[in-house]
Design a protein around this motif. Structure first.
Motif, mmCIF file in Angstrom:
data_model
loop_
_atom_site.group_PDB
_atom_site.id
_atom_site.type_symbol
_atom_site.label_atom_id
_atom_site.label_comp_id
_atom_site.label_asym_id
_atom_site.label_seq_id
_atom_site.Cartn_x
_atom_site.Cartn_y
_atom_site.Cartn_z
ATOM 1 N N GLY A 68 0.810 -1.208 0.000
ATOM 2 C CA GLY A 68 0.000 0.000 0.000
ATOM 3 C C GLY A 68 0.843 1.256 0.000
ATOM 4 O O GLY A 68 2.088 1.202 0.043
ATOM 5 N N ASN A 69 0.184 2.398 -0.059
ATOM 6 C CA ASN A 69 0.884 3.681 -0.033
ATOM 7 C C ASN A 69 1.598 3.832 1.308
ATOM 8 O O ASN A 69 0.979 3.737 2.362
ATOM 9 C CB ASN A 69 -0.131 4.813 -0.223
ATOM 10 C CG ASN A 69 0.546 6.149 -0.441
ATOM 11 O OD1 ASN A 69 1.476 6.522 0.258
ATOM 12 N ND2 ASN A 69 0.060 6.890 -1.429
ATOM 13 N N ARG A 78 2.304 -0.462 6.021
ATOM 14 C CA ARG A 78 3.457 -0.735 6.872
ATOM 15 C C ARG A 78 4.409 -1.717 6.192
ATOM 16 O O ARG A 78 5.626 -1.618 6.319
ATOM 17 C CB ARG A 78 3.005 -1.304 8.217
ATOM 18 C CG ARG A 78 2.229 -0.321 9.089
ATOM 19 C CD ARG A 78 2.980 0.959 9.333
ATOM 20 N NE ARG A 78 4.308 0.736 9.904
ATOM 21 C CZ ARG A 78 5.216 1.686 10.078
ATOM 22 N NH1 ARG A 78 4.943 2.936 9.692
ATOM 23 N NH2 ARG A 78 6.384 1.415 10.613
ATOM 24 N N MET A 79 3.844 -2.664 5.458
ATOM 25 C CA MET A 79 4.664 -3.615 4.704
ATOM 26 C C MET A 79 5.536 -2.873 3.689
ATOM 27 O O MET A 79 6.728 -3.159 3.534
ATOM 28 C CB MET A 79 3.753 -4.615 3.999
ATOM 29 C CG MET A 79 4.475 -5.623 3.129
ATOM 30 S SD MET A 79 5.327 -6.853 4.113
ATOM 31 C CE MET A 79 5.672 -8.074 2.851
ATOM 32 N N THR A 80 4.933 -1.928 3.020
ATOM 33 C CA THR A 80 5.690 -1.134 2.057
ATOM 34 C C THR A 80 6.791 -0.340 2.750
ATOM 35 O O THR A 80 7.946 -0.334 2.313
ATOM 36 C CB THR A 80 4.754 -0.172 1.302
ATOM 37 O OG1 THR A 80 3.753 -0.916 0.632
ATOM 38 C CG2 THR A 80 5.525 0.676 0.311
ATOM 39 N N HIS A 81 6.430 0.333 3.828
ATOM 40 C CA HIS A 81 7.403 1.161 4.551
ATOM 41 C C HIS A 81 8.592 0.332 5.011
ATOM 42 O O HIS A 81 9.761 0.707 4.822
ATOM 43 C CB HIS A 81 6.719 1.825 5.743
ATOM 44 C CG HIS A 81 7.666 2.614 6.611
ATOM 45 N ND1 HIS A 81 8.360 2.043 7.661
ATOM 46 C CD2 HIS A 81 8.050 3.923 6.577
ATOM 47 C CE1 HIS A 81 9.128 2.959 8.243
ATOM 48 N NE2 HIS A 81 8.955 4.108 7.595
ATOM 49 N N ASP A 82 8.316 -0.805 5.608
ATOM 50 C CA ASP A 82 9.396 -1.637 6.133
ATOM 51 C C ASP A 82 10.271 -2.186 5.019
ATOM 52 O O ASP A 82 11.498 -2.273 5.155
ATOM 53 C CB ASP A 82 8.818 -2.790 6.959
ATOM 54 C CG ASP A 82 8.119 -2.297 8.218
ATOM 55 O OD1 ASP A 82 8.344 -1.131 8.596
ATOM 56 O OD2 ASP A 82 7.340 -3.077 8.810
ATOM 57 N N THR A 83 9.655 -2.568 3.896
ATOM 58 C CA THR A 83 10.420 -3.102 2.776
ATOM 59 C C THR A 83 11.311 -2.025 2.162
ATOM 60 O O THR A 83 12.478 -2.280 1.827
ATOM 61 C CB THR A 83 9.485 -3.683 1.705
ATOM 62 O OG1 THR A 83 8.610 -4.639 2.305
ATOM 63 C CG2 THR A 83 10.276 -4.350 0.607
ATOM 64 N N VAL A 84 10.775 -0.818 2.002
ATOM 65 C CA VAL A 84 11.557 0.292 1.459
ATOM 66 C C VAL A 84 12.737 0.603 2.365
ATOM 67 O O VAL A 84 13.862 0.844 1.890
ATOM 68 C CB VAL A 84 10.673 1.530 1.258
ATOM 69 C CG1 VAL A 84 11.519 2.768 0.971
ATOM 70 C CG2 VAL A 84 9.690 1.299 0.112
ATOM 71 N N GLU A 85 12.515 0.593 3.671
ATOM 72 C CA GLU A 85 13.605 0.873 4.599
ATOM 73 C C GLU A 85 14.685 -0.205 4.515
ATOM 74 O O GLU A 85 15.885 0.077 4.650
ATOM 75 C CB GLU A 85 13.078 0.996 6.028
ATOM 76 C CG GLU A 85 12.195 2.214 6.259
ATOM 77 C CD GLU A 85 12.861 3.503 5.799
ATOM 78 O OE1 GLU A 85 13.973 3.803 6.281
ATOM 79 O OE2 GLU A 85 12.288 4.201 4.937
#
Length: 852
Positions: A68-69, A78-85
């Motif tokens: 998600g955004n 949150r999945m996106t945020h953690d993966t990007v980090e």
């Protein structure tokens, strides 16, 4: 000794012993890069290639997970945020640094990263005699780095271009460091880790030297010096250790490393320097708080990346980087192995190319470099050069590129967005750059020679999936197409460059024979008696025979008329035909496009040549046939009435946007079935007017002329005498492997896809015509037709051959041209119906255009 004996793998091992990785390289290429079978891809500095497993892994990732955004707070976000980090950390790890030292700011590419620094750097203008900031950059920098001065100079900052040798001279002096007052002024010095022009690697030690005030120009400017290290050209084939090289700003583009994704880059910022950056604009996701009604209240987020990544980042592309790193390490073992492999290929190619000689002992190529490819620490996997003929004259890079396409060799030509290095290596002065622009040359075009001097060069570059066979095919291409036979090898130089061979053992230049025999004799470019001699392969060729006075007014005859109703499809020959306002009636009025509306040509779809359109004026219809297909009929008339029920669309022809009308699903199904892919037939909208932009060959602009879907002009004319001469040239080369079988004169004529054929008296005399009259109809010459690899397509079978482009290149000096473009000037003012008929006399003139 034959060519294959010289270009042997054993010879490669003598020059550089490291090759490949722990895996089976041919098996890896077959599994991961099967799409390049038959292609010699040598433009990895432009973009490298992605392996299939990388894309498959990314696809599986997307199908297994919901991303998600990252600005939201639900589970998918949150999945996106953690993966990007995690990817941020992976990027820092790759460059041997940590979040405590550097921050990753994702951008749309290297250029966007450079723009970010230019817009945010704490520039200080000169005020009240107080010193201001200095923006210094090596002249051997990419355009996007030099372009930063467009921002800094507007702020009153002093911009100083620095020639590389000025830094080198200072580096040898070891001056005393000057004190810096960080509260006063900040300066920025930019240099490339690797030149994208020559592949030269600049010392990473410059970073600390400039920061400490030990190198030009830092030692002469009080204040704090920061360093921007453009790493984009380096990181595709070499590692970068930011612990040893603590640059303040490091822009990169990831497609240079992985091939995918494009449009994604990053700015790595040293955290100490990040605190100095100032920002005006703020986008979504960058604000900790702000007031919409109070213009000066804005609080940015605390993290550096959040402050500078305006809007929603390209999170899916960023996530794909994880799979890029995984594939890179799995297939190669890391950047050290990649550097060894790619440098070895570049070194071998350099050694062999620099040792090649024409039969008269002159070099085949002029290579632009600052070293002899001895050390991968100082040279990347890039080779930049120009081809030289037997007289030492540069062969234009456009001609080299066109011939390379016949061998399916993909490389890059021009100045590579590095004008400074191009000027330095090619000896082009500032005034010559301006003069070349006045002569019509702009960056990225194919004007490769101006007044006989090169405007750019040829660049080949290697990637981790490049092979020794790529080197072989490239060098074989150079020998077969550009060396005067029998070619020679400078054994003394070759022995010196081979570390395992001593100079004393060399035997000097020696000749070798190749498959095609040496046909010519010593020639030059002077006029001899009644003919002009020219050659690029040592063969005597009569290019132009001056006319005797009694022949000046001798007339020619119109022998053939062809129209091409559907662009890139077969010709329709007629004996008599009407002239319309756009050219021959119905010529190039239709074209085939793919499902995205992009025009299909024979360059990509060879089988278009087997589609045979015919115009029936009696039945007011276009009839289309093809092997194995039932014919289809498309109406000609009443199109304005039908347009209301047809879908209109926008397409492009040679960069021009044209308005078209779709010809319906039945035609689309027919063309899709024959070509084996979704496509549609469209026709130019009759109410749309597309005007010609091309300038006259005699100077000045051509009169306004409306065009159909043609590329350049209303008509293309060729001379049968020129065809005959070229046909004789090809027939004389039948022993050459590039000419697998004889080409008839009729087949050769068809490849040039002309509208009008005239029976000329001398080969290429049409090059000197400025206007001509066919019967009572006057035409103006709009220029010569530059040829490309499309003339290598057999118009009967769709098969591709190296001829006639190869022989045409031999016949013509500098430019590969054949035929002339014509404009019919009087149609707009004449209500009479004009026709052209076979057998009509043709009266060419050499007078100025104003006299036509």
């Amino acid at each position: 000794m034959e060519l294959q004996d010289i270009l042997s793998f054993e010879g490669f091992q003598e020059i550089w012993g490291l090759y490949g990785y722990d895996n089976d390289l041919p098996e890896m290429i077959e599994k991961e890069f099967s799409r390049i079978k038959g292609i010699t891809y040598l433009d990895h500095a432009g973009t490298t290639l992605f392996p299939e497993s990388q894309i498959k892994a990314f696809y599986q990732d997307l199908t297994r997970n919901v991303y998600g955004n990252p600005h939201s707070h639900n589970l998918s976000s949150r999945m996106t945020h953690d993966t990007v980090e995690h990817v941020r950390y992976r990027v820092l790890e790759h460059f041997n640094t940590s979040p405590e030292q550097h921050t990753v700011i994702f951008t749309s590419g290297c250029t966007a990263a450079l723009r970010l620094v230019a817009d945010s750097f704490p520039w200080r203008s000169v005020r009240n005699r107080e010193p201001g900031s200095h923006f210094c950059y090596l002249t051997d920098n990419h355009t996007s780095v030099v372009g930063m001065r467009g921002v800094s100079s507007q702020l009153g900052v002093t911009c100083l271009p620095v020639v590389p040798h000025e830094v080198e001279a200072r580096a040898r002096l070891s001056p005393q460091a000057t004190s810096t007052d960080e509260s006063l002024t900040h300066h920025l010095f930019c240099y490339p880790a690797q030149s994208n022009f020559s592949g030269r690697k600049y010392p990473l030690s410059y970073v600390r030297g400039i920061q400490m005030g030990l190198l030009y120009p830092a030692c002469e400017r009080p204040g704090q010096w920061l360093v921007l290290l453009d790493a984009t050209a380096l990181v595709g084939c070499s590692g970068l250790d930011l612990r040893e090289c603590p640059a303040d700003f490091i822009p990169v583009s990831f497609y240079k490393m992985f091939g995918f994704p494009t449009g994604l880059g990053a700015l790595l910022v040293r955290n100490e320097a990040a605190a100095l950056l100032r920002k005006g604009y703020f986008g979504g996701g960058t604000a900790a708080a702000y007031l919409a009604g109070e213009g000066d209240y804005f609080v940015p987020k605390s993290s550096v990346s959040s402050r500078f990544e305006d809007g929603t980042i390209s999170f899916l592309d960023i996530i794909s980087l994880h799979h890029g790193f995984e594939a890179l390490h799995r297939l190669t073992g890391g950047m050290v192995r990649i550097q060894q492999h790619t440098f070895g290929l570049a070194r071998y190619t350099y050694v062999m190319l620099s040792s090649l000689l024409h039969s008269n002992g002159r070099p085949v190529a002029q290579i632009y470099c600052d070293n002899e490819f001895q050390d991968p620490a100082s040279q990347g996997a890039v080779l930049n050069f120009n081809v030289l003929d037997r007289y030492g004259t540069v062969v234009g890079y456009s001609q080299v590129d066109k011939l390379a396409s016949l061998f399916n060799i993909h490389m890059r030509t021009g100045c590579f967005c590095n004008t400074g290095a191009c000027q330095s290596f090619l000896g082009i002065s500032n005034q010559e750059v301006k003069d070349n622009l006045e002569a019509g040359h702009v960056c990225g075009d194919d004007i490769d020679l101006v007044d006989g001097r090169p405007t750019g060069s040829v660049r080949i570059s290697f990637g981790y999936m490049s092979t020794f066979e790529d080197c072989q095919k490239f060098l074989t291409f150079i020998v077969n197409c550009f060396t005067d036979k029998p070619f020679r090898v400078d054994e003394e130089r070759l022995a010196r460059l081979k570390l395992a061979v001593s100079v004393e053992d060399s035997v000097g230049p020696v000749s070798f024979s190749v498959s095609n025999e040496h046909l010519g004799h010593e020639t030059d470019h002077r006029e001899k008696d009644h003919f002009l001699i020219s050659s690029t392969c040592g063969e005597e060729i009569v290019v132009q025979t001056p006319k005797r006075p009694e022949e000046e007014n001798k007339t020619q005859t119109l022998t053939n008329i062809f129209i091409y109703p559907i662009k890139s499809c077969a010709a329709f020959e007629v004996k008599e035909w009407s002239v319309g306002s756009l050219g021959l009636l119905y010529d190039r009025m239709w074209m085939v496009v793919n499902e995205k509306g992009v025009c299909l040509s024979q360059k990509r779809e060879n089988m278009l040549c087997q589609i045979q359109p015919q115009i029936s004026l009696a039945s007011n219809a276009l009839h289309v046939r093809a092997p194995g297909m039932n014919s289809i009929t498309v109406p000609l008339g009443n199109w304005k009435e039908r347009a209301s029920s047809r879908r209109t669309c926008q397409s492009k022809v040679c960069g021009d946007r044209v308005q078209t009308v779709d010809c319906g699903d039945e035609a689309a199904a027919w063309f899709s079935e024959f070509l084996g892919k979704p496509c549609r037939l469209i026709k130019q909208n009759q109410e749309f007017i597309r005007n010609m932009k091309k300038a006259s060959k005699n100077g000045g602009d051509c009169p306004a002329a409306a065009l159909s879907l043609v590329n350049e002009a209303q008509y293309l004319l060729i001379n049968t005498a020129s065809v005959d001469m070229l046909h004789e040239r090809i027939a004389s080369r039948l022993d050459d492997s590039s000419v697998p079988q004889a080409i008839t004169t009729q087949q050769l004529t068809a490849r040039f896809r002309a509208n009008l054929l005239v029976s000329g008296t001398e080969p290429f005399e049409e090059d000197e015509w400025s206007c001509l009259t066919i019967g009572n109809t006057k035409f103006r010459v709009a220029g010569r037709c530059g040829r490309c690899q499309m003339i290598g397509i057999d118009q009967e079978t769709g098969a591709t051959t190296q001829e006639p482009l190869k022989s045409l290149s031999d016949c013509r000096q500098a430019k590969v041209t054949f035929g002339i473009y014509l404009l019919h000037e009087s149609m707009a003012n004449s209500g009479a119906v004009t026709t052209l008929a076979v057998g009509t006399p043709v009266y060419p003139e050499k007078s100025k255009p104003d006299d036509c």
